[in-house]
Design a protein around this motif. Structure first.
Motif, PDB file in Angstrom:
ATOM      1  N   VAL A  46       7.055  35.839  55.880  1.00  0.00           N
ATOM      2  CA  VAL A  46       6.181  36.370  56.920  1.00  0.00           C
ATOM      3  C   VAL A  46       5.956  37.876  56.777  1.00  0.00           C
ATOM      4  O   VAL A  46       5.047  38.420  57.411  1.00  0.00           O
ATOM      5  CB  VAL A  46       6.741  36.062  58.327  1.00  0.00           C
ATOM      6  CG1 VAL A  46       6.796  34.568  58.564  1.00  0.00           C
ATOM      7  CG2 VAL A  46       8.121  36.685  58.518  1.00  0.00           C
ATOM      8  N   LEU A  47       6.762  38.555  55.946  1.00  0.00           N
ATOM      9  CA  LEU A  47       6.612  40.003  55.797  1.00  0.00           C
ATOM     10  C   LEU A  47       7.232  40.446  54.479  1.00  0.00           C
ATOM     11  O   LEU A  47       8.269  39.924  54.064  1.00  0.00           O
ATOM     12  CB  LEU A  47       7.289  40.735  56.959  1.00  0.00           C
ATOM     13  CG  LEU A  47       7.174  42.261  56.986  1.00  0.00           C
ATOM     14  CD1 LEU A  47       5.719  42.687  57.192  1.00  0.00           C
ATOM     15  CD2 LEU A  47       8.054  42.846  58.089  1.00  0.00           C
ATOM     16  N   GLU A  48       6.598  41.427  53.824  1.00  0.00           N
ATOM     17  CA  GLU A  48       7.110  41.967  52.567  1.00  0.00           C
ATOM     18  C   GLU A  48       6.631  43.409  52.425  1.00  0.00           C
ATOM     19  O   GLU A  48       5.451  43.689  52.604  1.00  0.00           O
ATOM     20  CB  GLU A  48       6.624  41.140  51.379  1.00  0.00           C
ATOM     21  CG  GLU A  48       7.062  41.676  50.026  1.00  0.00           C
ATOM     22  CD  GLU A  48       6.549  40.825  48.868  1.00  0.00           C
ATOM     23  OE1 GLU A  48       7.075  40.960  47.754  1.00  0.00           O
ATOM     24  OE2 GLU A  48       5.605  40.033  49.097  1.00  0.00           O
ATOM     25  N   PHE A  49       7.551  44.328  52.146  1.00  0.00           N
ATOM     26  CA  PHE A  49       7.150  45.722  51.931  1.00  0.00           C
ATOM     27  C   PHE A  49       8.227  46.465  51.141  1.00  0.00           C
ATOM     28  O   PHE A  49       9.395  46.081  51.138  1.00  0.00           O
ATOM     29  CB  PHE A  49       6.876  46.441  53.260  1.00  0.00           C
ATOM     30  CG  PHE A  49       8.089  46.605  54.146  1.00  0.00           C
ATOM     31  CD1 PHE A  49       8.850  47.764  54.108  1.00  0.00           C
ATOM     32  CD2 PHE A  49       8.458  45.593  55.028  1.00  0.00           C
ATOM     33  CE1 PHE A  49       9.960  47.919  54.931  1.00  0.00           C
ATOM     34  CE2 PHE A  49       9.556  45.741  55.852  1.00  0.00           C
ATOM     35  CZ  PHE A  49      10.309  46.904  55.804  1.00  0.00           C
ATOM     36  N   LYS A  50       7.806  47.545  50.463  1.00  0.00           N
ATOM     37  CA  LYS A  50       8.706  48.383  49.683  1.00  0.00           C
ATOM     38  C   LYS A  50       9.429  49.332  50.625  1.00  0.00           C
ATOM     39  O   LYS A  50       8.812  50.148  51.308  1.00  0.00           O
ATOM     40  CB  LYS A  50       7.911  49.175  48.650  1.00  0.00           C
ATOM     41  CG  LYS A  50       8.753  50.086  47.758  1.00  0.00           C
ATOM     42  CD  LYS A  50       9.470  49.318  46.659  1.00  0.00           C
ATOM     43  CE  LYS A  50      10.070  50.276  45.621  1.00  0.00           C
ATOM     44  NZ  LYS A  50      10.771  49.551  44.547  1.00  0.00           N
ATOM     45  N   ALA A  51      10.770  49.249  50.670  1.00  0.00           N
ATOM     46  CA  ALA A  51      11.554  50.058  51.600  1.00  0.00           C
ATOM     47  C   ALA A  51      12.297  51.199  50.916  1.00  0.00           C
ATOM     48  O   ALA A  51      12.498  52.256  51.522  1.00  0.00           O
ATOM     49  CB  ALA A  51      12.550  49.171  52.347  1.00  0.00           C
ATOM     50  N   HIS A  52      12.710  51.006  49.657  1.00  0.00           N
ATOM     51  CA  HIS A  52      13.511  52.023  48.977  1.00  0.00           C
ATOM     52  C   HIS A  52      13.167  52.065  47.494  1.00  0.00           C
ATOM     53  O   HIS A  52      12.716  51.070  46.911  1.00  0.00           O
ATOM     54  CB  HIS A  52      15.003  51.730  49.137  1.00  0.00           C
ATOM     55  CG  HIS A  52      15.514  51.905  50.538  1.00  0.00           C
ATOM     56  ND1 HIS A  52      15.942  53.109  51.023  1.00  0.00           N
ATOM     57  CD2 HIS A  52      15.653  51.017  51.553  1.00  0.00           C
ATOM     58  CE1 HIS A  52      16.336  52.963  52.278  1.00  0.00           C
ATOM     59  NE2 HIS A  52      16.159  51.694  52.616  1.00  0.00           N
ATOM     60  N   GLU A  53      13.407  53.233  46.920  1.00  0.00           N
ATOM     61  CA  GLU A  53      13.321  53.382  45.474  1.00  0.00           C
ATOM     62  C   GLU A  53      14.673  52.981  44.899  1.00  0.00           C
ATOM     63  O   GLU A  53      15.639  53.707  45.021  1.00  0.00           O
ATOM     64  CB  GLU A  53      12.969  54.822  45.089  1.00  0.00           C
ATOM     65  CG  GLU A  53      11.607  55.271  45.558  1.00  0.00           C
ATOM     66  CD  GLU A  53      10.486  54.440  44.944  1.00  0.00           C
ATOM     67  OE1 GLU A  53      10.652  53.986  43.791  1.00  0.00           O
ATOM     68  OE2 GLU A  53       9.458  54.246  45.616  1.00  0.00           O
ATOM     69  N   GLY A  54      14.725  51.842  44.302  1.00  0.00           N
ATOM     70  CA  GLY A  54      16.004  51.323  43.825  1.00  0.00           C
ATOM     71  C   GLY A  54      16.539  50.252  44.760  1.00  0.00           C
ATOM     72  O   GLY A  54      15.827  49.736  45.630  1.00  0.00           O
ATOM     73  N   GLU A  55      17.809  49.935  44.600  1.00  0.00           N
ATOM     74  CA  GLU A  55      18.411  48.791  45.283  1.00  0.00           C
ATOM     75  C   GLU A  55      18.557  49.022  46.785  1.00  0.00           C
ATOM     76  O   GLU A  55      18.810  50.142  47.234  1.00  0.00           O
ATOM     77  CB  GLU A  55      19.788  48.488  44.673  1.00  0.00           C
ATOM     78  CG  GLU A  55      19.732  48.173  43.185  1.00  0.00           C
ATOM     79  CD  GLU A  55      21.097  47.831  42.612  1.00  0.00           C
ATOM     80  OE1 GLU A  55      22.048  47.680  43.404  1.00  0.00           O
ATOM     81  OE2 GLU A  55      21.198  47.704  41.385  1.00  0.00           O
ATOM     82  N   ILE A  56      18.403  47.948  47.544  1.00  0.00           N
ATOM     83  CA  ILE A  56      18.708  47.952  48.970  1.00  0.00           C
ATOM     84  C   ILE A  56      20.151  47.492  49.132  1.00  0.00           C
ATOM     85  O   ILE A  56      20.524  46.401  48.711  1.00  0.00           O
ATOM     86  CB  ILE A  56      17.753  47.033  49.749  1.00  0.00           C
ATOM     87  CG1 ILE A  56      16.327  47.584  49.664  1.00  0.00           C
ATOM     88  CG2 ILE A  56      18.193  46.909  51.195  1.00  0.00           C
ATOM     89  CD1 ILE A  56      15.302  46.725  50.371  1.00  0.00           C
ATOM     90  N   GLU A  57      20.958  48.358  49.737  1.00  0.00           N
ATOM     91  CA  GLU A  57      22.382  48.077  49.876  1.00  0.00           C
ATOM     92  C   GLU A  57      22.693  47.260  51.124  1.00  0.00           C
ATOM     93  O   GLU A  57      23.562  46.388  51.113  1.00  0.00           O
ATOM     94  CB  GLU A  57      23.167  49.396  49.923  1.00  0.00           C
ATOM     95  CG  GLU A  57      24.670  49.232  50.031  1.00  0.00           C
ATOM     96  CD  GLU A  57      25.306  48.644  48.795  1.00  0.00           C
ATOM     97  OE1 GLU A  57      26.439  48.161  48.887  1.00  0.00           O
ATOM     98  OE2 GLU A  57      24.664  48.670  47.729  1.00  0.00           O
ATOM     99  N   ASP A  58      21.968  47.538  52.224  1.00  0.00           N
ATOM    100  CA  ASP A  58      22.255  46.832  53.466  1.00  0.00           C
ATOM    101  C   ASP A  58      21.028  46.897  54.369  1.00  0.00           C
ATOM    102  O   ASP A  58      20.192  47.802  54.245  1.00  0.00           O
ATOM    103  CB  ASP A  58      23.449  47.468  54.174  1.00  0.00           C
ATOM    104  CG  ASP A  58      24.114  46.519  55.168  1.00  0.00           C
ATOM    105  OD1 ASP A  58      23.698  45.347  55.255  1.00  0.00           O
ATOM    106  OD2 ASP A  58      25.049  46.951  55.864  1.00  0.00           O
ATOM    107  N   LEU A  59      20.928  45.943  55.290  1.00  0.00           N
ATOM    108  CA  LEU A  59      19.862  45.950  56.295  1.00  0.00           C
ATOM    109  C   LEU A  59      20.303  45.154  57.499  1.00  0.00           C
ATOM    110  O   LEU A  59      21.199  44.315  57.429  1.00  0.00           O
ATOM    111  CB  LEU A  59      18.540  45.413  55.728  1.00  0.00           C
ATOM    112  CG  LEU A  59      18.462  43.986  55.168  1.00  0.00           C
ATOM    113  CD1 LEU A  59      18.313  42.947  56.266  1.00  0.00           C
ATOM    114  CD2 LEU A  59      17.283  43.871  54.208  1.00  0.00           C
ATOM    115  N   THR A  60      19.658  45.434  58.622  1.00  0.00           N
ATOM    116  CA  THR A  60      19.913  44.689  59.842  1.00  0.00           C
ATOM    117  C   THR A  60      18.637  44.589  60.651  1.00  0.00           C
ATOM    118  O   THR A  60      17.808  45.505  60.631  1.00  0.00           O
ATOM    119  CB  THR A  60      21.035  45.344  60.676  1.00  0.00           C
ATOM    120  OG1 THR A  60      21.355  44.516  61.792  1.00  0.00           O
ATOM    121  CG2 THR A  60      20.619  46.712  61.178  1.00  0.00           C
ATOM    122  N   LEU A  61      18.462  43.466  61.323  1.00  0.00           N
ATOM    123  CA  LEU A  61      17.298  43.221  62.168  1.00  0.00           C
ATOM    124  C   LEU A  61      17.670  43.431  63.622  1.00  0.00           C
ATOM    125  O   LEU A  61      18.704  42.941  64.088  1.00  0.00           O
ATOM    126  CB  LEU A  61      16.782  41.793  61.984  1.00  0.00           C
ATOM    127  CG  LEU A  61      16.069  41.468  60.667  1.00  0.00           C
ATOM    128  CD1 LEU A  61      15.819  39.977  60.567  1.00  0.00           C
ATOM    129  CD2 LEU A  61      14.768  42.230  60.554  1.00  0.00           C
TER     130      LEU A  61
END
Length: 362
Positions: free
Chosen positions: A192-207
């Motif tokens: 339902v959603l896709e976007f570039k958040a960081h340059e390189g790896e994403i280490e963690d996220l929370t909704l």
């Protein structure tokens, strides 16, 4: 004096990368593996039954779910649904427990005798136990079913690094080595959603509620998003001197509301008070190697019963295949009524001293 050791709760037959605790039943879920390499190291998700025995918290293997050639690197839990990050994909698993009737226990008595119960470091399992569709312990049967699976990362060396559910378990967010956040419907796993958040790896996220999201990446940035729109962000090194060749960072962190649990790349484990960051517990190199995940015993469900005489229990896992238990004893506190009584006494004493030093003061 030798280094302080913490109790080894469980030892798996493969490296451990993730763990979660299911609040209502108190199940401890650990996962990992050796990956696709033909080294003889298996891959799986282990469901452990926690219980108090003689005042000591103990764990025994309830069920071993074989994940074939895929090591599980990260987990998210929503009721009886597990989201498992395996290579570049997310696999949904559904597990169910049920009590067996007396006749079923008697019929299975022989098979239970062949598979001895595992406790405190008894990490080896028989081939029969590891290939069973379900495992039975003390009249409890657990079954695991593979649901949907979807590729969630598309980098040059794709790997899902993190996964989480939203507050009502209707959405699932993933992040990986390509720096993209992808949000999926549950259980269909339609994107339902896709976007570039960081340059390189994403280490963690929370909704969070209201389509809010927080992400942290290897670019030393943490960002707050409203869907795919950046709201605000932090850059860890913008006010610091140049970072050393090997920057220090925490590998794993979990929060229970009252306490903050930390695991480091050197294998150390600590517990802090959340609001003041006062350290209450620290075990240097508890694992001696990178801590891959930590999780608190939930305070709801069976958690309070399993905690016993302790204020908090933190579980930690590492690639040394061990799941360790870190207990925080109940801290002594002064009752509020006693504090008020002491304050009143001090006020009266101060008044008497002033009256004695300055007659006619009152």
């Amino acid at each position: 004096m030798g280094r302080r050791r913490t109790p080894e709760l469980y030892r798996a037959p493969f490296p451990l990368y993730a763990l979660r605790v299911e609040p209502s039943t108190g199940l401890l879920i650990t996962a990992g593996g050796g990956g696709a390499a033909k080294t003889g190291i298996k891959n799986g998700v282990h469901f452990l039954q926690l219980e108090q025995i003689g005042g000591t918290l103990s764990a025994s293997l309830l069920h071993s779910h074989d994940t074939e050639t895929r090591a599980t690197m990260n987990l998210a839990l929503a009721g009886n649904i597990l989201a498992a990050g395996q290579d570049a994909s997310c696999q949904l698993l559904q597990f169910r427990t049920q009590e067996l009737e007396t006749s079923d226990k008697e019929d299975n008595a022989g098979s239970q005798e062949q598979g001895p119960r595992q406790r405190k470091g008894m990490g080896t399992t028989t081939e029969t136990q590891e290939t069973e569709a379900s495992t039975q312990r003390e009249g409890v049967e657990l079954n695991v079913e593979n649901l949907q699976s979807v590729q969630t990362d598309f980098g040059s060396d794709p790997l899902q690094k993190t996964v989480c559910f939203n507050h009502d378990n209707t959405l699932l967010a993933t992040g990986g080595t390509d720096g993209f956040v992808r949000v999926w419907q549950v259980p269909s796993l339609e994107k339902v959603l896709e976007f570039k958040a960081h340059e390189g790896e994403i280490e963690d996220l929370t909704l969070g509620p209201g389509d809010k999201m927080v992400t942290a990446g290897w670019d030393f940035k943490a960002c707050v998003w409203q869907r795919d729109q950046l709201v605000t962000g932090l850059c860890w090194d913008e006010n610091l001197p140049p970072l050393p060749d090997t920057p220090y960072r925490y590998q794993a962190c979990s929060e229970s509301g009252t306490f903050l649990g930390l695991g480091t790349v050197t294998g150390s484990v600590a517990i802090y008070i959340s609001f003041s960051l006062q350290r209450l517990y620290y075990l240097r190199e508890a694992h001696g190697i990178v801590v891959t995940d930590v999780a608190f015993m939930p305070e709801q469900g069976r958690g309070r019963e399993l905690l016993g005489s302790h204020e908090a229990a933190l579980f930690s896992v590492a690639v040394d295949s061990r799941c360790q238990l870190h207990l925080l004893p109940i801290r002594r506190s002064v009752p509020v009524w006693l504090l008020l009584l002491l304050c009143a006494g001090l006020i009266i004493l101060a008044i008497l001293l002033l009256q004695n030093a300055f007659p006619g003061f009152l």
